[in-house]
Design a protein around this motif. Structure first.
Motif, mmCIF file in Angstrom:
data_model
loop_
_atom_site.group_PDB
_atom_site.id
_atom_site.type_symbol
_atom_site.label_atom_id
_atom_site.label_comp_id
_atom_site.label_asym_id
_atom_site.label_seq_id
_atom_site.Cartn_x
_atom_site.Cartn_y
_atom_site.Cartn_z
ATOM 1 N N GLY A 151 4.263 -32.166 -3.124
ATOM 2 C CA GLY A 151 4.637 -30.956 -1.415
ATOM 3 C C GLY A 151 5.365 -29.789 -2.159
ATOM 4 N N ILE A 152 5.505 -29.636 -3.455
ATOM 5 C CA ILE A 152 6.201 -28.145 -3.418
ATOM 6 C C ILE A 152 5.705 -27.638 -4.885
ATOM 7 N N ALA A 153 4.498 -27.998 -5.438
ATOM 8 C CA ALA A 153 4.064 -27.964 -6.206
ATOM 9 C C ALA A 153 3.068 -26.603 -6.366
ATOM 10 N N VAL A 154 3.853 -25.626 -6.604
ATOM 11 C CA VAL A 154 2.577 -24.175 -6.544
ATOM 12 C C VAL A 154 0.736 -24.454 -7.163
ATOM 13 N N ALA A 155 -0.048 -24.240 -7.084
ATOM 14 C CA ALA A 155 -1.278 -24.459 -7.612
ATOM 15 C C ALA A 155 -1.272 -24.033 -8.998
ATOM 16 N N GLY A 156 -2.004 -24.545 -9.445
ATOM 17 C CA GLY A 156 -1.898 -24.801 -10.861
ATOM 18 C C GLY A 156 -0.079 -24.844 -11.898
ATOM 19 N N LYS A 157 1.097 -25.735 -11.427
ATOM 20 C CA LYS A 157 2.401 -25.759 -11.904
ATOM 21 C C LYS A 157 2.813 -26.630 -11.760
ATOM 22 N N ASN A 158 2.144 -27.710 -11.089
ATOM 23 C CA ASN A 158 2.073 -29.488 -10.939
ATOM 24 C C ASN A 158 2.215 -29.942 -12.369
ATOM 25 N N ASP A 159 3.559 -31.229 -11.996
ATOM 26 C CA ASP A 159 3.775 -31.715 -13.591
ATOM 27 C C ASP A 159 3.004 -32.782 -13.773
ATOM 28 N N CYS A 160 2.487 -33.390 -12.768
ATOM 29 C CA CYS A 160 1.420 -34.247 -13.828
ATOM 30 C C CYS A 160 0.710 -34.956 -12.848
ATOM 31 N N GLN A 192 -2.840 -28.652 -13.054
ATOM 32 C CA GLN A 192 -3.666 -29.199 -12.298
ATOM 33 C C GLN A 192 -4.447 -29.351 -11.002
ATOM 34 N N ALA A 193 -2.891 -28.667 -10.356
ATOM 35 C CA ALA A 193 -2.844 -28.818 -8.767
ATOM 36 C C ALA A 193 -4.243 -27.213 -8.406
ATOM 37 N N LYS A 194 -4.480 -28.209 -7.490
ATOM 38 C CA LYS A 194 -5.912 -26.767 -7.280
ATOM 39 C C LYS A 194 -5.507 -25.738 -5.747
ATOM 40 N N ILE A 195 -3.718 -26.216 -5.185
ATOM 41 C CA ILE A 195 -4.036 -25.248 -3.849
ATOM 42 C C ILE A 195 -1.928 -25.668 -3.587
ATOM 43 N N ASP A 196 -1.256 -24.559 -3.411
ATOM 44 C CA ASP A 196 -0.214 -24.632 -3.788
ATOM 45 C C ASP A 196 0.266 -25.406 -2.134
ATOM 46 N N LYS A 197 0.829 -26.685 -2.395
ATOM 47 C CA LYS A 197 2.469 -27.325 -1.472
ATOM 48 C C LYS A 197 1.503 -28.442 -0.561
ATOM 49 N N ASP A 198 0.599 -29.308 -2.083
ATOM 50 C CA ASP A 198 -0.838 -29.673 -1.781
ATOM 51 C C ASP A 198 0.292 -31.467 -1.767
ATOM 52 N N PRO A 199 0.428 -32.672 -0.708
ATOM 53 C CA PRO A 199 0.773 -33.086 -0.699
ATOM 54 C C PRO A 199 1.060 -34.388 -1.562
ATOM 55 N N GLY A 200 0.487 -34.321 -1.728
ATOM 56 C CA GLY A 200 -0.564 -35.237 -3.487
ATOM 57 C C GLY A 200 -0.252 -35.000 -5.131
ATOM 58 N N GLU A 201 0.896 -33.748 -4.815
ATOM 59 C CA GLU A 201 1.142 -33.357 -5.997
ATOM 60 C C GLU A 201 2.111 -33.283 -6.396
ATOM 61 N N TRP A 202 3.108 -33.697 -7.226
ATOM 62 C CA TRP A 202 4.425 -33.958 -7.548
ATOM 63 C C TRP A 202 4.978 -32.378 -8.971
ATOM 64 N N LYS A 203 6.232 -31.917 -8.467
ATOM 65 C CA LYS A 203 6.515 -31.320 -9.467
ATOM 66 C C LYS A 203 8.344 -32.058 -9.813
ATOM 67 N N TYR A 204 8.874 -31.290 -10.578
ATOM 68 C CA TYR A 204 10.390 -32.120 -11.633
ATOM 69 C C TYR A 204 11.400 -31.952 -10.916
ATOM 70 N N VAL A 205 12.492 -32.360 -10.454
ATOM 71 C CA VAL A 205 13.031 -31.129 -9.965
ATOM 72 C C VAL A 205 14.099 -32.367 -9.655
ATOM 73 N N ALA A 206 15.665 -31.480 -10.029
ATOM 74 C CA ALA A 206 17.157 -32.404 -10.092
ATOM 75 C C ALA A 206 17.404 -33.357 -8.332
ATOM 76 N N THR A 207 17.529 -34.346 -9.151
ATOM 77 C CA THR A 207 17.863 -35.620 -8.408
ATOM 78 C C THR A 207 18.683 -34.787 -6.851
ATOM 79 N N GLY A 208 18.527 -35.191 -5.629
ATOM 80 C CA GLY A 208 19.246 -34.838 -4.711
ATOM 81 C C GLY A 208 18.620 -33.744 -3.635
ATOM 82 N N SER A 209 17.553 -32.874 -4.718
ATOM 83 C CA SER A 209 17.345 -31.203 -4.295
ATOM 84 C C SER A 209 15.947 -31.106 -2.835
ATOM 85 N N CYS A 210 15.302 -32.396 -3.695
ATOM 86 C CA CYS A 210 13.272 -32.252 -3.599
ATOM 87 C C CYS A 210 13.784 -32.331 -1.199
#
Length: 83
Positions: free
Chosen positions: A34-43, A53-71
């Motif tokens: 839910g934090i990835a910007v469109a086109g910037k998801n990690d997988c 390949q994320a189509k929209i910003d902050k899609d709750p089904g798309e993910w991005k790697y972040v530092a543990t504990g910061s999500c």
């Protein structure tokens, strides 16, 4: 020791060093949904299997790697869901 033996030993040492360091890096990251910007998801997510390949910003089904504990602090979720 011949040049080819030295080269082989150096390559083997590098491979071993990388395999030992990789788990430490992975342990310091977590998937944040839910934090990835469109086109910037990690997988994968939402019917595709590749990063970027994320189509929209902050899609709750798309993910991005972040530092543990910061999500959660970033407004994300540790599991896919709906906001």
């Amino acid at each position: 020791m011949s040049a080819s033996s030295t080269l082989l030993a150096s390559a083997l040492t590098a491979v071993i060093a990388m395999s030992v360091a990789a788990p430490a890096v992975a342990a310091s990251k977590e998937k944040c949904y839910g934090i990835a910007v469109a086109g910037k998801n990690d997988c994968a997510g939402n019917g595709h299997s590749c990063a970027g390949q994320a189509k929209i910003d902050k899609d709750p089904g798309e993910w991005k790697y972040v530092a543990t504990g910061s999500c959660v602090q970033m407004g994300g979720m540790l599991q896919p869901g709906s906001k």
